[in-house]
Design a protein around this motif. Sequence first.
Motif, PDB file in Angstrom:
ATOM      1  N   CYS A  26      30.998  -2.361 -11.124  1.00 19.48           N
ATOM      2  CA  CYS A  26      29.889  -1.983 -10.346  1.00 19.48           C
ATOM      3  C   CYS A  26      29.168  -1.490 -11.308  1.00 19.48           C
ATOM      4  N   CYS A  36      19.634  -1.553  -4.605  1.00 23.93           N
ATOM      5  CA  CYS A  36      21.058  -2.502  -3.901  1.00 23.93           C
ATOM      6  C   CYS A  36      20.995  -2.081  -2.253  1.00 23.93           C
ATOM      7  N   PRO A  91      26.541   4.052  -6.575  1.00 18.22           N
ATOM      8  CA  PRO A  91      25.431   5.158  -5.787  1.00 18.22           C
ATOM      9  C   PRO A  91      24.329   4.287  -5.139  1.00 18.22           C
ATOM     10  N   CYS A  92      24.360   3.132  -5.512  1.00 15.00           N
ATOM     11  CA  CYS A  92      22.702   1.672  -5.559  1.00 15.00           C
ATOM     12  C   CYS A  92      23.154   1.330  -4.268  1.00 15.00           C
ATOM     13  N   CYS A 128      30.941  -4.074  -1.586  1.00  9.77           N
ATOM     14  CA  CYS A 128      29.771  -2.646  -1.495  1.00  9.77           C
ATOM     15  C   CYS A 128      28.464  -3.149  -0.818  1.00  9.77           C
ATOM     16  N   CYS A 174      25.583  -8.506  -9.229  1.00  5.70           N
ATOM     17  CA  CYS A 174      26.933  -7.746  -9.362  1.00  5.70           C
ATOM     18  C   CYS A 174      27.743  -8.005  -8.377  1.00  5.70           C
ATOM     19  N   VAL A 186      30.555  -7.818  -7.056  1.00  6.96           N
ATOM     20  CA  VAL A 186      30.777  -7.330  -5.385  1.00  6.96           C
ATOM     21  C   VAL A 186      29.606  -7.129  -4.499  1.00  6.96           C
TER      22      VAL A 186
HETATM   23  S1  SF4 Z   1      25.998  -0.716  -5.362  1.00  7.68           S
HETATM   24 FE1  SF4 Z   1      25.164  -1.891  -6.871  1.00  7.68          FE
HETATM   25  S2  SF4 Z   1      25.624  -2.645  -8.760  1.00  7.68           S
HETATM   26 FE2  SF4 Z   1      26.814  -0.646  -7.570  1.00  7.68          FE
HETATM   27  S3  SF4 Z   1      28.447  -1.602  -7.000  1.00  7.68           S
HETATM   28 FE3  SF4 Z   1      27.183  -1.891  -5.388  1.00  7.68          FE
HETATM   29  S4  SF4 Z   1      26.901  -3.885  -6.083  1.00  7.68           S
HETATM   30 FE4  SF4 Z   1      27.588  -3.366  -7.027  1.00  7.68          FE
END
Ligand code: SF4
Lengths: 394, 367
Positions: free
Chosen positions: A337, A376, A367-368, A359, A352, A354
């Motif tokens: 993450c 995110c 968390p985002c 995610c 990112c 994932v």
């Molecule tokens: S919250 Fe954002 S940065 Fe974190 S894993 Fe999910 S997509 Fe990736």
Amino acid sequence: MAEGGGAPGAFRPDTYKDPELVAQLSGRIAEVAAEIGRPVKLMHICGTHEHEIGRYALRDLLPEGVTVLAGPGCPVCVCDNEYINLAIQLSLTPGVILCSFGDMLAVPGSIPLEGERRGDVRMSLLDARARGGDVRAVYSVFECKRIAEANPDKQVVFFSVGFETTVVAVAAMLKRGAPDNLTVIEANYYTPPATSLLPELDGFDIEGFMLPGHAVTITGLRVYEHLAERGIACASGGFEPVDVMASVVSLLEQIRDGEATIANPYNRLVKYDGNEKAKQELDEVFELAPIRWRGIAEIPASGYKLREAYAQHSAARRFAGTLDEVALRGAEHPKGCRCAEVTLGQIRPDECGVFGKLCTPDSPYGPCMVSHEGTCRAWYTYGMHKERLTVEAA
Amino acid sequence: MTSENASDVQNAERSAGAEARAASAERTRLVTRYDSVRLSHGSGGKLTLELIEELFVSVFANEPLRELTDAAIVANLGGRIAFATDSHTVKPAFFPGGDIGRLAVAGTINDLAVMGAKPAYMTAAFLLEEGYDMAELERVVRSMKATADEAGVAIVAGDTKVLERGHGDGVFINTTGIGFLPDDVRLGVGYVRPGDKVLVNGTLGDHGIAVMSRREGLDLAVELESDVAPLNGLIEQVMQVAPNVRFMRDVTRGGLAAVANEVVLRQAFGLRVFDVAVPIHDVVEQYSEMLGIDPLLAANEGKVMMIVPPDEAEAALGAMKAHPFGREAAIIGDIVRKPEGVALVETAYGTRRVLEMPIEEQLPRIC
Ligand code: SF4
């Protein structure tokens, strides 16, 4: 499609939403950007800004060279693991009712979720609730106070996560007298010191900050003078499309003129010195102390801690010694993450690995992606990671 | 008539309806021996029979039910039958503009009506919590009856179970309904074509915001009523003038965003909503902004989204507007060739965003 309307609320020419005004401002942005003649990066530091920018797709109204990035503006995203783990442990303690805002309940801390096969998945308050914890979503700290009054034989803990606006409400509640059985987890963040950390980072190239409209109604603008002194443009930003665009115009004009100041285009609500009464109340109940910003750093004087006179309402103090200290710590973010970099505006959410795969909002990994204020989450929800949407009608 | 007047008229009519319903609820307070629900009311014994006869049979008042047989016998509907069931729980059980009883009846009727069926009969099963106030139950039951009458539907069979105190939440209601589906009804996503128009029968998000405003912890003094209503009458009127309606769905939890996404899922077309054309009540707009809620994702209980061929769109709109539950109807968008499989919003600024499938109940945002 105007003929389809005729209904109330079918678009009302509210000044701050006025399409013509927005078009004019967009034109003005293009002009000033052309005068500057090179790419410019701006940053806002408020989750609501990212949300509104996404909802109205305002980035599509900016010229090629003008980029508005999202900075550390989501309290849920920067809330340190330690507090989440503390809240989870307390919620699983018999006799405790744990209250927090809806967004906070789904954020994973660092206690591994047993039996999970999706990867490095950590436990959230919702998982704690599924395991028998008494976890409740509340809308405000005052609701939490009512719960405490209604359950005198229980310990009621308010997981207070937020920036200035939330803290002000907690201060007001405590000052007016809270029941003994009510304690608070102090995960309250103060943004200005975090913005002074940003320019220290490698490769920092932000030339202007859009200041968060809600928070600065309380703190005022003076607390951002350190940015202007470093030559970084600043302008307050409201949340309607006209407010956001006007703030961008102001920032670009400062950059063009090489004169960094603190402009206040959102002056219909923001005063240079903020709200004296609220600040005073805050100061009576809380003092500034160092606090960890999740995945980023411990930043001096950027957290609100209860003053000694109110320390009996600190959950960390009341429950000290009863908790598993080891479980309170732990790795910051789940493996892979990149929330920290997203939060600092160093990468886009879709960079990112994932994002949108492991995610997503219905199964957040970091968390985002949980909070509505998270970058995110906003990107995924409004499709900001997709190519500009082109429509082919029938 | 200006748009504001239209809104006033509809509100006036709605509250007139609400008053009439309240009045019919007051008219005869039934004399049941108990003022709250007991476990024995669900035991199948004497108290159960009393409750059925004194409350359900006397209020729902129809022949098949009066027989008190194990199953209701109804007339042959003659042809295809549409069949739907839905369980209901709402907090608070009474909210501005409606209650769980009206919700439970209207919900199932609307599920049938959007299939093009004419709802005829219904069953009602109650899960009551021990100690539940008998007078409140009576109000709920009367509200069900009033709503069923409004829609021309009879509640012909039922069931009652009582849950121990602490194991229920006052009252849960399941309703199941059947309706006659005429042979010539052809509705479905498969009939939708690019160029078709998207209509709704009025302001979106009223129910969601009205109910939320009364939740513990918010208690906002909102001047707003839920839109909960049976839509079979309105839908019938529209289908008479727009026989080639392609697709209908009632807009409930998840709001327009959920329905729009269900339509485009895996299809070779997209659905475009024009933000400026979507009717939103002033109060909804104001509060959703304050609470950080998107009205396009907020719940409704008396709204239908219709997809109509372009040459029938105006007629359909006219028929909606002629009905009390459609005064503020609007054409809010269209079906586009591209992007495929996407529901999108075109903003007042000419920009576009994805209208994402909602994933959870809308909660007020923290700041
Ligand atoms: S919250 Fe954002 S940065 Fe974190 S894993 Fe999910 S997509 Fe990736």
